[in-house]
Write a protein that holds these residues in place. Structure first.
Motif, PDB file in Angstrom:
ATOM      1  N   ARG A 160      22.440  34.897  -5.640  1.00  0.00           N
ATOM      2  CA  ARG A 160      23.236  35.280  -4.485  1.00  0.00           C
ATOM      3  C   ARG A 160      24.706  34.925  -4.753  1.00  0.00           C
ATOM      4  O   ARG A 160      25.277  35.420  -5.718  1.00  0.00           O
ATOM      5  CB  ARG A 160      22.695  34.629  -3.217  1.00  0.00           C
ATOM      6  CG  ARG A 160      21.253  35.049  -2.891  1.00  0.00           C
ATOM      7  CD  ARG A 160      20.760  34.443  -1.595  1.00  0.00           C
ATOM      8  NE  ARG A 160      19.418  34.888  -1.304  1.00  0.00           N
ATOM      9  CZ  ARG A 160      18.309  34.327  -1.762  1.00  0.00           C
ATOM     10  NH1 ARG A 160      18.403  33.236  -2.523  1.00  0.00           N
ATOM     11  NH2 ARG A 160      17.131  34.806  -1.467  1.00  0.00           N
ATOM     12  N   ASN A 161      25.289  34.076  -3.950  1.00  0.00           N
ATOM     13  CA  ASN A 161      26.698  33.738  -4.147  1.00  0.00           C
ATOM     14  C   ASN A 161      26.901  32.392  -4.823  1.00  0.00           C
ATOM     15  O   ASN A 161      28.013  31.870  -4.847  1.00  0.00           O
ATOM     16  CB  ASN A 161      27.436  33.742  -2.797  1.00  0.00           C
ATOM     17  CG  ASN A 161      27.481  35.117  -2.169  1.00  0.00           C
ATOM     18  OD1 ASN A 161      27.658  36.110  -2.872  1.00  0.00           O
ATOM     19  ND2 ASN A 161      27.311  35.190  -0.850  1.00  0.00           N
ATOM     20  N   SER A 162      25.845  31.842  -5.369  1.00  0.00           N
ATOM     21  CA  SER A 162      25.950  30.525  -5.987  1.00  0.00           C
ATOM     22  C   SER A 162      25.864  30.637  -7.513  1.00  0.00           C
ATOM     23  O   SER A 162      25.276  31.571  -8.062  1.00  0.00           O
ATOM     24  CB  SER A 162      24.849  29.594  -5.473  1.00  0.00           C
ATOM     25  OG  SER A 162      23.575  30.069  -5.861  1.00  0.00           O
ATOM     26  N   GLU A 220      15.298  47.957 -10.449  1.00  0.00           N
ATOM     27  CA  GLU A 220      15.827  47.171  -9.325  1.00  0.00           C
ATOM     28  C   GLU A 220      15.731  45.684  -9.668  1.00  0.00           C
ATOM     29  O   GLU A 220      14.644  45.162  -9.910  1.00  0.00           O
ATOM     30  CB  GLU A 220      15.046  47.475  -8.053  1.00  0.00           C
ATOM     31  CG  GLU A 220      15.645  46.820  -6.819  1.00  0.00           C
ATOM     32  CD  GLU A 220      14.939  47.232  -5.555  1.00  0.00           C
ATOM     33  OE1 GLU A 220      15.266  46.659  -4.487  1.00  0.00           O
ATOM     34  OE2 GLU A 220      14.049  48.108  -5.624  1.00  0.00           O
ATOM     35  N   THR A 221      16.860  45.031  -9.703  1.00  0.00           N
ATOM     36  CA  THR A 221      16.883  43.611 -10.064  1.00  0.00           C
ATOM     37  C   THR A 221      16.928  42.740  -8.820  1.00  0.00           C
ATOM     38  O   THR A 221      17.402  43.154  -7.771  1.00  0.00           O
ATOM     39  CB  THR A 221      18.093  43.290 -10.949  1.00  0.00           C
ATOM     40  OG1 THR A 221      19.295  43.604 -10.239  1.00  0.00           O
ATOM     41  CG2 THR A 221      18.053  44.079 -12.245  1.00  0.00           C
ATOM     42  N   GLN A 222      16.437  41.514  -8.978  1.00  0.00           N
ATOM     43  CA  GLN A 222      16.520  40.539  -7.907  1.00  0.00           C
ATOM     44  C   GLN A 222      17.868  39.813  -7.978  1.00  0.00           C
ATOM     45  O   GLN A 222      18.748  40.165  -8.758  1.00  0.00           O
ATOM     46  CB  GLN A 222      15.360  39.550  -8.026  1.00  0.00           C
ATOM     47  CG  GLN A 222      13.984  40.224  -7.971  1.00  0.00           C
ATOM     48  CD  GLN A 222      12.852  39.240  -7.952  1.00  0.00           C
ATOM     49  OE1 GLN A 222      12.962  38.155  -7.399  1.00  0.00           O
ATOM     50  NE2 GLN A 222      11.728  39.608  -8.555  1.00  0.00           N
ATOM     51  N   ASP A 223      18.006  38.806  -7.136  1.00  0.00           N
ATOM     52  CA  ASP A 223      19.283  38.095  -7.085  1.00  0.00           C
ATOM     53  C   ASP A 223      19.523  37.222  -8.316  1.00  0.00           C
ATOM     54  O   ASP A 223      20.662  36.935  -8.663  1.00  0.00           O
ATOM     55  CB  ASP A 223      19.354  37.211  -5.832  1.00  0.00           C
ATOM     56  CG  ASP A 223      19.415  38.034  -4.558  1.00  0.00           C
ATOM     57  OD1 ASP A 223      20.047  39.101  -4.580  1.00  0.00           O
ATOM     58  OD2 ASP A 223      18.833  37.595  -3.553  1.00  0.00           O
TER      59      ASP A 223
END
Length: 263
Positions: A160-162, A220-223
């Motif tokens: 995500r954003n980390s 489709e990739t995950q986070d």
């Protein structure tokens, strides 16, 4: 044997330089029995050989000059045994640290050689990986204070954003570190990954993320994105030659039949 020996003669007997003997004289550790007041010419008597032999013995044990000065002024069998026991423990501790450093060197060599084998930085492919392990370090501001950053290959995880760092530990190949407590490990999940490479400074790695995703738009990739530093600042001075392997976790798919573990 002569009654008195010159500095060069006594140095020859012990394989020591005259500079070392002059230094011992200057600090009061081992001084000549006779010194010419006009020329400062040094002469040592035969009985002093035993004192110098004690100094050489302690130096070969790795004792510092300061410790030797204190020891020579307080020698008894009990104190000698106690001092030697302390030195033995110090040597064992140093040995343990050297073994850890040697393990780090071999891990780095094995990791780079394995990753560089038939490396094609332009390749982009789907690859299955089993569960893997790393020592968590945390955010970048904690990176440089952690010994594991220097002792293991670096892995960077984006979710995500980390962004956080870890020290990759190939348990199957290298096992757990010797002579130390087992580190706390975190898992990189098993699964299908979209794998590509980034060459160049880390600041531009997002460009490689986009390039790899665009190469397989149907995937489709995950986070989770996992980066392995292959050629980094420890082995290459030119930042444009840094090589990072990028692994993007895709939506869960069954493991291909016969697929084996990959690094």
């Amino acid at each position: 044997m002569k009654e008195y020996l010159t500095t060069s003669e006594i140095g020859s007997l012990f394989g020591m330089s005259t500079q070392t003997l002059h230094y011992y004289d200057r600090i009061g550790l081992f001084q000549p029995a006779v010194r010419d007041s006009g020329t400062n010419y040094r002469r040592y008597c035969f009985e002093q050989l035993y004192q110098l032999a004690s100094i050489r013995y302690l130096r070969k044990m790795g004792c510092s000059v300061k410790d030797i000065q204190q020891f020579l002024n307080s020698r008894t069998p009990e104190r000698t045994i106690a001092a030697l026991r302390r030195r033995s423990q110090e040597l064992h501790d140093q040995w343990d640290r050297l073994i850890q450093v040697d393990e780090a060197i071999m891990r780095k060599i094995n990791f780079i050689e394995k990753k560089r084998g038939n490396l094609d930085v332009s390749a982009i492919e789907l690859r299955w990986f089993p569960q893997r392990w790393y020592i968590p370090i945390g955010r970048e501001e904690r990176l440089y204070m952690k010994d594991s950053f220097y002792f293991y290959p670096t892995v960077v995880l984006y979710e995500r954003n980390s962004k956080y760092f870890g020290a990759y530990l190939d348990v199957a190949a290298d096992g757990l570190p010797a002579n130390s407590a087992s580190p706390v490990l975190s898992a990189i999940p098993a699964g299908q990954y979209l794998v590509g490479y980034h060459q160049g400074p880390y600041e531009r790695i997002q460009e490689s993320f986009d390039r790899i995703r665009s190469h397989h738009p149907e995937v489709e990739t995950q986070d989770l994105v996992v980066d392995f530093n292959i050629i980094d600042q420890f082995v290459e001075r030119d930042r444009d030659q840094y090589i990072t392997e990028i692994q993007m976790l895709v939506l869960e798919e069954p493991c291909p039949e016969g697929a084996g573990p990959h690094l």
